[in-house]
Design an enzyme around this catalytic site. Structure first.
Site, PDB file in Angstrom:
ATOM      1  N   LEU A  51       1.240   3.790   2.160  1.00  0.00           N
ATOM      2  CA  LEU A  51       2.058   3.910   3.635  1.00  0.00           C
ATOM      3  C   LEU A  51       3.330   2.936   3.493  1.00  0.00           C
ATOM      4  CD1 LEU A  51       2.652   5.304   5.980  1.00  0.00           C
ATOM      5  CD2 LEU A  51       0.865   3.966   7.219  1.00  0.00           C
ATOM      6  N   GLY A  82       0.744  -1.223  -0.070  1.00  0.00           N
ATOM      7  CA  GLY A  82      -0.036  -0.093   0.178  1.00  0.00           C
ATOM      8  C   GLY A  82       0.914   1.231  -0.084  1.00  0.00           C
ATOM      9  N   TYR A 120     -17.198   1.382   8.555  1.00  0.00           N
ATOM     10  CA  TYR A 120     -15.817   1.747   8.785  1.00  0.00           C
ATOM     11  C   TYR A 120     -15.232   2.325  10.100  1.00  0.00           C
ATOM     12  CZ  TYR A 120     -11.318   3.814   7.657  1.00  0.00           C
ATOM     13  OH  TYR A 120      -9.906   4.069   7.738  1.00  0.00           O
ATOM     14  N   ALA A 151      -5.381  -2.442   6.094  1.00  0.00           N
ATOM     15  CA  ALA A 151      -6.826  -2.126   6.477  1.00  0.00           C
ATOM     16  C   ALA A 151      -7.677  -2.200   5.324  1.00  0.00           C
ATOM     17  CB  ALA A 151      -6.947  -0.710   7.309  1.00  0.00           C
ATOM     18  N   ASP A 167      -1.017 -12.936   4.712  1.00  0.00           N
ATOM     19  CA  ASP A 167      -2.350 -12.436   4.896  1.00  0.00           C
ATOM     20  C   ASP A 167      -2.493 -12.245   6.298  1.00  0.00           C
ATOM     21  OD1 ASP A 167      -5.115 -12.224   4.708  1.00  0.00           O
ATOM     22  OD2 ASP A 167      -5.382 -14.130   3.489  1.00  0.00           O
ATOM     23  N   ILE A 168      -2.958 -11.183   6.839  1.00  0.00           N
ATOM     24  CA  ILE A 168      -3.280 -10.863   8.127  1.00  0.00           C
ATOM     25  C   ILE A 168      -4.319 -11.285   8.635  1.00  0.00           C
ATOM     26  CG2 ILE A 168      -1.719  -8.890   8.248  1.00  0.00           C
ATOM     27  CD1 ILE A 168      -4.068  -6.996   8.234  1.00  0.00           C
ATOM     28  N   LYS A 218     -12.899   0.181  12.795  1.00  0.00           N
ATOM     29  CA  LYS A 218     -11.602   0.837  13.118  1.00  0.00           C
ATOM     30  C   LYS A 218     -11.312   1.298  14.694  1.00  0.00           C
ATOM     31  CE  LYS A 218      -8.467   1.431  10.954  1.00  0.00           C
ATOM     32  NZ  LYS A 218      -7.341   0.423  10.821  1.00  0.00           N
TER      33      LYS A 218
END
Length: 300
Positions: A13, A11, A139, A75, A51-52, A143
């Site tokens: 970040l 990603g 969402y 995320a 794969d988390i 989170k």
């Protein structure tokens, strides 16, 4: 030397953390993401697929690497997608955080986790770390639940909430507001932009540096990290247009309600950055300076 494992390294970040590592090399980097490595430079660090959402795989990879710090940048971050796929949202934003936290607790690893301004309702921004959350969307709720799972896990943790991250790097799977505005206007495509939402947009390079500072300091607790300028999304779009000398007449202001998006967005978020500035030594750049960095990346 500190060993840092990054999730979601494909990603924006995650790739910025890899860029920062390759420039300074003041820690050992293990980059992980689902599938193959999309970062253009393959040497100088370790890449492993992970794969988390697979608890066994998380335990196996973290157990084999035994990093000092894990930075979780992965995320499900599209609010409308989270609204329509709540099970998938829960899996990535809540259950996967629990898997990471459990592995980190077992091996005495510090976990730095990314969260969002969408945990707030947007009625009283900008917010400091003591402000009470009140998410409007699924969402935001997911989170917040991920934050709470981490806080209760018993592992050493840092939560970094951020706002409207922008930037550019190679092989991105999704765009961001700055690139969308720039690309649309360059193609002479008229765009509608909300004039009743206010944010403090965050340069991806600045956020990456904050994550690394938190990791190096093992900074416990909750931190708000964003840009330092509050602006409406409409103002943001016009600043992008002016920076690249594009046609601002193609930008039409609209009310959020007229877009009929599945997920409700907070009207005014923004952060008080004092804690991150004092403890992490966080120094965000101005929005115009951030656009210049994006421009330099696009032209290199």
């Amino acid at each position: 030397m500190l060993k840092i494992l990054v999730t979601g390294s494909n990603g924006l970040l995650g790739q910025k953390i890899t860029e920062r590592f390759l420039a300074k090399r003041d820690f050992v980097l293990v980059a992980t993401s689902r599938g193959g490595n999309r970062f253009p430079v393959k040497d100088g660090y370790i890449y492993l697929p992970m794969d988390i959402t697979d608890e066994a795989e998380v335990r196996q990879v973290i157990g084999s690497i035994k990093p000092d710090v894990v930075i979780n940048t992965a995320a499900m971050a599209n609010p409308d997608a989270c609204e329509s796929d709540r099970l998938g949202c829960d899996l990535v934003n809540i259950h996967a955080v629990q898997y990471l936290a459990d592995s980190c607790k077992e091996l005495d690893i510090h976990l730095v986790h990314l969260s969002t301004d969408f945990v707030f309702d947007g009625e009283n921004g900008p917010y400091d770390e003591n402000a009470a959350p009140g998410p409007l969307s699924y969402y935001g709720k997911s989170k917040l639940a991920g934050e709470q799972a981490l806080e209760k896990s018993g592992c050493k943790w840092t939560i970094i909430r951020t706002i409207l991250v922008y930037g550019v790097t190679g092989n991105l799977s999704r765009s961001n507001v700055v690139l969308w505005v720039k690309s649309s206007l360059e193609k002479q495509i008229p765009i509608r932009v909300v004039d009743d939402q206010w944010r403090m947009p965050t340069l991806a390079e600045d956020l990456a540096e904050a994550c690394i500072l938190a990791a190096m300091k093992r900074a416990f607790g909750l931190y708000h990290v964003s840009g330092n300028e509050m602006m409406s999304v409409l103002e943001l779009a016009r600043m992008v247009a002016n920076f690249w000398k594009l046609d601002t007449s193609l930008i039409s202001p609209v009310a959020s309600a007229s877009l009929e998006q599945p997920a409700k967005r907070p009207a005014r978020t923004g952060f008080v950055l004092d804690k991150a500035v004092k403890i992490l030594s966080y120094r965000p750049r101005s929005f115009v300076d951030g656009l210049a960095i994006v421009d330099g990346k696009l032209n290199c």
